[in-house]
Design an enzyme around this catalytic site. Structure first.
Site, mmCIF file in Angstrom:
data_model
loop_
_atom_site.group_PDB
_atom_site.id
_atom_site.type_symbol
_atom_site.label_atom_id
_atom_site.label_comp_id
_atom_site.label_asym_id
_atom_site.label_seq_id
_atom_site.Cartn_x
_atom_site.Cartn_y
_atom_site.Cartn_z
ATOM 1 N N HIS A 71 -98.680 40.089 49.365
ATOM 2 C CA HIS A 71 -98.138 38.742 49.172
ATOM 3 C C HIS A 71 -96.642 38.724 49.483
ATOM 4 O O HIS A 71 -96.161 37.889 50.257
ATOM 5 C CB HIS A 71 -98.386 38.299 47.726
ATOM 6 C CG HIS A 71 -97.705 37.020 47.347
ATOM 7 N ND1 HIS A 71 -98.380 35.826 47.195
ATOM 8 C CD2 HIS A 71 -96.409 36.730 47.071
ATOM 9 C CE1 HIS A 71 -97.539 34.875 46.845
ATOM 10 N NE2 HIS A 71 -96.325 35.397 46.770
ATOM 11 N N GLU A 72 -95.911 39.637 48.880
ATOM 12 C CA GLU A 72 -94.462 39.624 49.052
ATOM 13 C C GLU A 72 -94.060 40.041 50.467
ATOM 14 O O GLU A 72 -93.087 39.529 51.013
ATOM 15 C CB GLU A 72 -93.800 40.523 48.015
ATOM 16 C CG GLU A 72 -94.039 40.086 46.571
ATOM 17 C CD GLU A 72 -93.586 38.665 46.264
ATOM 18 O OE1 GLU A 72 -92.783 38.088 47.040
ATOM 19 O OE2 GLU A 72 -94.031 38.126 45.240
ATOM 20 N N HIS A 77 -94.061 37.027 52.660
ATOM 21 C CA HIS A 77 -92.855 36.199 52.650
ATOM 22 C C HIS A 77 -91.831 36.694 53.671
ATOM 23 O O HIS A 77 -91.047 35.902 54.206
ATOM 24 C CB HIS A 77 -92.218 36.204 51.257
ATOM 25 C CG HIS A 77 -92.930 35.348 50.263
ATOM 26 N ND1 HIS A 77 -93.371 34.075 50.544
ATOM 27 C CD2 HIS A 77 -93.251 35.577 48.955
ATOM 28 C CE1 HIS A 77 -93.940 33.560 49.472
ATOM 29 N NE2 HIS A 77 -93.891 34.447 48.500
ATOM 30 N N HIS A 87 -95.264 29.943 50.083
ATOM 31 C CA HIS A 87 -96.411 29.857 49.182
ATOM 32 C C HIS A 87 -97.424 28.832 49.691
ATOM 33 O O HIS A 87 -97.060 27.764 50.185
ATOM 34 C CB HIS A 87 -95.956 29.443 47.778
ATOM 35 C CG HIS A 87 -95.382 30.569 46.997
ATOM 36 N ND1 HIS A 87 -94.339 30.411 46.119
ATOM 37 C CD2 HIS A 87 -95.701 31.894 46.958
ATOM 38 C CE1 HIS A 87 -94.047 31.574 45.575
ATOM 39 N NE2 HIS A 87 -94.853 32.489 46.070
ATOM 40 N N CYS A 88 -98.697 29.190 49.559
ATOM 41 C CA CYS A 88 -99.779 28.341 50.051
ATOM 42 C C CYS A 88 -100.211 27.345 48.976
ATOM 43 O O CYS A 88 -100.443 27.718 47.828
ATOM 44 C CB CYS A 88 -100.963 29.214 50.451
ATOM 45 S SG CYS A 88 -102.346 28.278 51.140
ATOM 46 N N CYS A 129 -105.638 31.460 47.888
ATOM 47 C CA CYS A 129 -105.148 32.320 48.963
ATOM 48 C C CYS A 129 -104.234 33.394 48.395
ATOM 49 O O CYS A 129 -103.583 33.197 47.355
ATOM 50 C CB CYS A 129 -104.401 31.434 49.965
ATOM 51 S SG CYS A 129 -103.509 32.278 51.290
ATOM 52 N N CYS A 142 -105.969 32.625 53.562
ATOM 53 C CA CYS A 142 -106.749 31.464 53.972
ATOM 54 C C CYS A 142 -106.558 31.223 55.467
ATOM 55 O O CYS A 142 -105.715 31.879 56.107
ATOM 56 C CB CYS A 142 -106.300 30.245 53.172
ATOM 57 S SG CYS A 142 -104.681 29.590 53.679
ATOM 58 N N CYS A 155 -102.748 30.436 56.456
ATOM 59 C CA CYS A 155 -101.818 31.569 56.389
ATOM 60 C C CYS A 155 -102.216 32.679 57.346
ATOM 61 O O CYS A 155 -101.353 33.385 57.885
ATOM 62 C CB CYS A 155 -101.733 32.075 54.949
ATOM 63 S SG CYS A 155 -101.023 30.854 53.813
#
Length: 319
Positions: A235-236, A239, A245-246, A251, A270, A273
């Protein structure tokens, strides 16, 4: 400096008089617009960015959840292109993971497994696990948290030090630690903090083991810790590629205010993204999913393995 926080808000801030953000659940038309037009893509790539019922639209958040506490407009694929994100190039194509401090076996996730997962997630970029930096060499202010009675490092001190550690061929680097973090004296803790402009971040896995809350480990604890750590790392890192952020689907890139919310998010991206990531690193969808499926199957992530198998069948059959 541009920061991205992944945090847990002190409960004192969540008073009954607090002003909550307003979130509207996405429509089918809105989701299709967020992905953008798919004409011109080959059949398999087009299918990879198409939702044929495999994905769930973003649910309405609970009172303590991220989208209740943070007003976010979201980012469509078209908006991502317009943002002109700083992307990997011929000389900066490696992702680095820098362990700092002590990683106790049984409490910490397996760092080599995390490297392997991140390499599958961000295929075809190379992911390198650097040697761990000992506690005494971490240039960060320390304190003992008054609630947990455990050591914490000041995340902003680490964040200021990390750009000097980023190798010349590195597109981005994330430091990971089992020491709890705090951004300033007014905060109880923070899961992590990142500078998107400098492409570095630091994230703690300290609270991901049930032992943090005094719970006894069980047979599934290792898988739980691996899943949590793999999610936050990917996740990070997402970025760093300029992916916000979705708010379109459930997601991997959803914001999360607390562990229950983070646990409920999927490990995968998703269609919106995924298409952003494809623009950033130009992966082959089939190869990427195959690598992820093999990882899930080998490490007891059965639900994720089965989901990708179904997705792969659909993509491979696309004409």
């Amino acid at each position: 400096m541009n920061f991205s926080f992944r945090l847990s808000l002190p409960l004192a801030l969540l008073s009954c008089g607090a002003a909550y953000a307003v979130f509207t659940t996405p429509t089918k038309q809105g989701l299709e617009q967020a992905v953008g037009p798919l004409s011109g893509l080959d059949a398999k790539t087009r299918r990879a960015f198409t939702d044929a019922g495999e994905f769930q639209a973003k649910k309405y958040p609970g009172v303590l959840d991220w989208l209740t506490q943070h007003e976010e407009k979201g980012q469509t694929y078209g908006q991502y292109l317009a943002s002109r994100a700083n992307l990997p190039d011929a000389s900066r194509r490696k992702l680095y993971i820098l362990p700092i401090g002590t990683f106790e076996k049984g409490l910490a996730p397996d760092l080599e497994l995390l490297r392997s997962y991140t390499a599958a997630f961000y295929h075809p970029l190379e992911v390198v696990l650097l040697p761990a930096v000992p506690d005494k060499e971490v240039p960060a202010q320390e304190r003992i948290n008054t609630m947990s009675a455990k050591k914490q490092w000041k995340s902003t001190d680490i964040l200021g030090w990390l750009p000097k550690k980023l190798p010349a061929d590195g597109y981005a680097m994330l430091a990971v630690t089992m020491t709890d973090l705090y951004p300033d004296e007014n905060w109880n803790f923070v899961f992590g903090q990142a500078s998107l402009r400098r492409r570095v971040g630091v994230f703690s896995f300290a609270r991901y083991h049930p032992g943090w809350a005094g719970e006894k480990p069980g047979a599934a604890t290792g898988t739980l810790v691996l899943r949590r750590a793999a999610k936050v790392l990917t996740h990070e890192m997402g970025h760093m590629f300029g992916i916000q952020h979705c708010i379109h689907y459930e997601c991997n890139m959803n914001g999360a205010n607390h562990l229950d919310e983070a646990d409920a998010t999927p490990m995968e991206l998703c269609p919106v993204c995924l298409r952003k990531l494809h623009h950033a690193i130009r992966f082959d969808p089939v190869t990427r999913y195959e690598k992820l499926q093999r990882f899930h199957e080998a490490n007891g992530l059965e639900a994720e393995s089965q989901w990708i198998k179904t997705r792969l069948t659909a993509i491979k059959a696309a004409k």
